[in-house]
Design an enzyme around this catalytic site. Structure first.
Site, PDB file in Angstrom:
ATOM      1  N   PRO A 105       0.830  -1.206   0.000  1.00 17.94           N
ATOM      2  CA  PRO A 105       0.000   0.000   0.000  1.00 17.94           C
ATOM      3  C   PRO A 105       0.864   1.256   0.000  1.00 17.94           C
ATOM      4  O   PRO A 105       1.764   1.408   0.821  1.00 17.94           O
ATOM      5  CB  PRO A 105      -0.795  -0.128   1.303  1.00 17.94           C
ATOM      6  CG  PRO A 105       0.060  -0.968   2.199  1.00 17.94           C
ATOM      7  CD  PRO A 105       0.783  -1.918   1.294  1.00 17.94           C
ATOM      8  N   ARG A 122       9.020  13.153   8.847  1.00 17.22           N
ATOM      9  CA  ARG A 122       9.628  13.009   7.525  1.00 17.22           C
ATOM     10  C   ARG A 122      10.139  14.378   7.101  1.00 17.22           C
ATOM     11  O   ARG A 122       9.391  15.244   6.645  1.00 17.22           O
ATOM     12  CB  ARG A 122       8.604  12.416   6.557  1.00 17.22           C
ATOM     13  CG  ARG A 122       8.146  11.043   7.059  1.00 17.22           C
ATOM     14  CD  ARG A 122       7.048  10.413   6.262  1.00 17.22           C
ATOM     15  NE  ARG A 122       6.533   9.240   6.973  1.00 17.22           N
ATOM     16  CZ  ARG A 122       5.501   8.507   6.570  1.00 17.22           C
ATOM     17  NH1 ARG A 122       4.872   8.821   5.442  1.00 17.22           N
ATOM     18  NH2 ARG A 122       5.103   7.478   7.282  1.00 17.22           N
ATOM     19  N   HIS A 163       8.226  -0.053   7.934  1.00 18.56           N
ATOM     20  CA  HIS A 163       7.446   0.929   7.167  1.00 18.56           C
ATOM     21  C   HIS A 163       8.323   1.645   6.136  1.00 18.56           C
ATOM     22  O   HIS A 163       8.183   2.847   5.906  1.00 18.56           O
ATOM     23  CB  HIS A 163       6.785   1.943   8.107  1.00 18.56           C
ATOM     24  CG  HIS A 163       5.503   2.516   7.571  1.00 18.56           C
ATOM     25  ND1 HIS A 163       4.271   2.065   7.971  1.00 18.56           N
ATOM     26  CD2 HIS A 163       5.253   3.492   6.667  1.00 18.56           C
ATOM     27  CE1 HIS A 163       3.319   2.745   7.360  1.00 18.56           C
ATOM     28  NE2 HIS A 163       3.899   3.614   6.539  1.00 18.56           N
ATOM     29  N   TYR A 220      -5.664   1.655   8.267  1.00 15.73           N
ATOM     30  CA  TYR A 220      -5.137   2.450   9.362  1.00 15.73           C
ATOM     31  C   TYR A 220      -6.247   2.607  10.389  1.00 15.73           C
ATOM     32  O   TYR A 220      -7.435   2.729  10.045  1.00 15.73           O
ATOM     33  CB  TYR A 220      -4.709   3.842   8.880  1.00 15.73           C
ATOM     34  CG  TYR A 220      -3.371   3.901   8.192  1.00 15.73           C
ATOM     35  CD1 TYR A 220      -2.217   3.451   8.815  1.00 15.73           C
ATOM     36  CD2 TYR A 220      -3.251   4.440   6.912  1.00 15.73           C
ATOM     37  CE1 TYR A 220      -0.992   3.518   8.189  1.00 15.73           C
ATOM     38  CE2 TYR A 220      -2.026   4.524   6.276  1.00 15.73           C
ATOM     39  CZ  TYR A 220      -0.902   4.059   6.919  1.00 15.73           C
ATOM     40  OH  TYR A 220       0.321   4.130   6.298  1.00 15.73           O
ATOM     41  N   SER A 229       8.314  -5.469   9.006  1.00 18.64           N
ATOM     42  CA  SER A 229       8.504  -4.217   8.290  1.00 18.64           C
ATOM     43  C   SER A 229       8.811  -3.078   9.237  1.00 18.64           C
ATOM     44  O   SER A 229       8.243  -3.010  10.333  1.00 18.64           O
ATOM     45  CB  SER A 229       7.209  -3.890   7.515  1.00 18.64           C
ATOM     46  OG  SER A 229       7.234  -2.582   6.993  1.00 18.64           O
TER      47      SER A 229
END
Length: 358
Positions: free
Chosen positions: A77, A163, A252, A128, A250
């Protein structure tokens, strides 16, 4: 131009996409240490090939959540795919269907999940956890009604990681791109210096998931439930205990906790701990068919691939995304044969060595 490997395509697309959209796709959180480590960790894994094997009738087919796939690959995704191509998720899902692999519809899809599921192929739905539990479970119901085959519950985003590329860019979604699965307002479109509008939007909408959230989803659907974002052995064991059908090992893609261990570093340990109790997939840094082979040898049923499919989507829409998946399949066939494996199950028997430099 013909791209003979995904690195060629990455370089070409970087020169085509607007800088801030490239940063949104390519970037990680913080110093991007985990983002870089995903690749370096895979590069340190080597398989021990076997010789003089009968390779007649070799196949890359694999079972993923009880159904066949042409290769042990799932399209991961990725949010807001209409940023990369006008058809967005529709084109990527069609490409996955043509390639014979599952496509995971994002919660933050820029096309409604029902429309994406209707293009055919195998669709899974990524969830989510929202602040309104009823809205979360309504998404699960909609996915089930649309014919999705699994719920991929992303559990590593209590809120979005810092980020820095997006913050420096003051990144906001283009006006033409929206969160099509629910009424998300305009927060993701509001530019502000030093702020990621997408992070601001998710802070308004998302809530930290808990094991009680997993139980609520498990009770609400008969579909397989896969927990994405597991890195600790203890969490993997508990996932089995609460009835998860699979886990995705993971970090992410290096976009959440900067400094989180790469999934491939803990994959074998988790596979041993779970011992067949649920399906295991690996996500993060997969860039060639040889990486898929390594993941399978370390105990995964398959891998998730996100960014490279978006490179293909950005380069040539559905055809570009399909070319990425075809290239991965060709590379995997080559790697398996050279390793002496005529099937994915044979690849699970390969020994591996991790080389530590310095």
């Amino acid at each position: 131009m013909t791209h003979v490997c995904l690195a060629d395509l990455e370089r070409a697309v970087r020169d085509v996409l607007p800088g801030e959209i490239w940063d949104f796709l390519a970037g990680g959180s913080g110093t991007e240490a985990s983002l870089a480590a995903n690749r370096s960790a895979l590069d340190r894994v080597f398989v021990v090939p076997r010789m003089l094997r009968d390779l007649a009738g070799s196949t890359t087919e694999a079972d993923l959540l009880g159904r066949p796939a042409a290769v042990p690959v799932v399209v991961a995704p990725v949010a807001y795919q209409r940023m990369f191509h006008p058809e967005g998720e529709l084109a990527a899902a069609r490409a996955a269907g043509e390639a014979g692999v599952p496509y995971v519809i994002p919660t933050l899809s820029s096309v409604a999940l029902e429309e994406v599921a209707a293009v055919g192929g195998r669709s899974w739905f990524q969830l989510y956890w929202l602040k309104d539990e009823k809205r979360s479970l309504e998404l699960v119901r909609r996915a089930e009604d649309a014919g999705c085959e699994a719920i991929v519950f992303t559990v590593d985003v209590p809120w979005m990681g810092r980020r820095l590329r997006d913050m420096r860019n003051g990144f906001a979604l283009p006006e033409s791109v929206t969160a099509a699965n629910f009424d998300a307002g305009t927060a993701a479109h509001r530019r502000a210096e030093g702020v990621s509008a997408v992070a601001d939007h998710t802070a308004r909408e998302f809530a930290p998931a808990t094991w009680e959230s997993v139980a609520a989803v498990r009770e609400h659907t008969d579909l397989p439930v896969v927990l994405k974002g597991i890195l600790a052995v203890e969490d993997a064991r508990r996932a089995v205990e609460v009835g998860a059908d699979g886990i995705v090992v993971s970090n992410h893609g290096g976009r959440q906790l900067d400094g989180a261990v790469p999934g491939v570093e803990v994959l074998a340990e988790i596979a041993d701990a779970v011992s067949g109790g649920c399906e295991i997939l690996l996500d993060g840094g997969i860039r060639c068919g040889g990486d898929v082979l390594k993941a399978v040898a370390l105990g995964a049923s398959g891998v998730l691939v996100g960014r490279p499919v978006m490179w293909g989507l950005a380069s040539a829409g559905q055809d570009g995304a399909r070319q990425v998946l075809d290239l991965l399949a060709a590379e995997l066939r080559d790697a398996m044969g050279l390793a002496g494996c005529d099937s994915v199950s044979a690849a699970r028997g390969l020994a591996t060595k991790v080389l530590r430099y310095g």
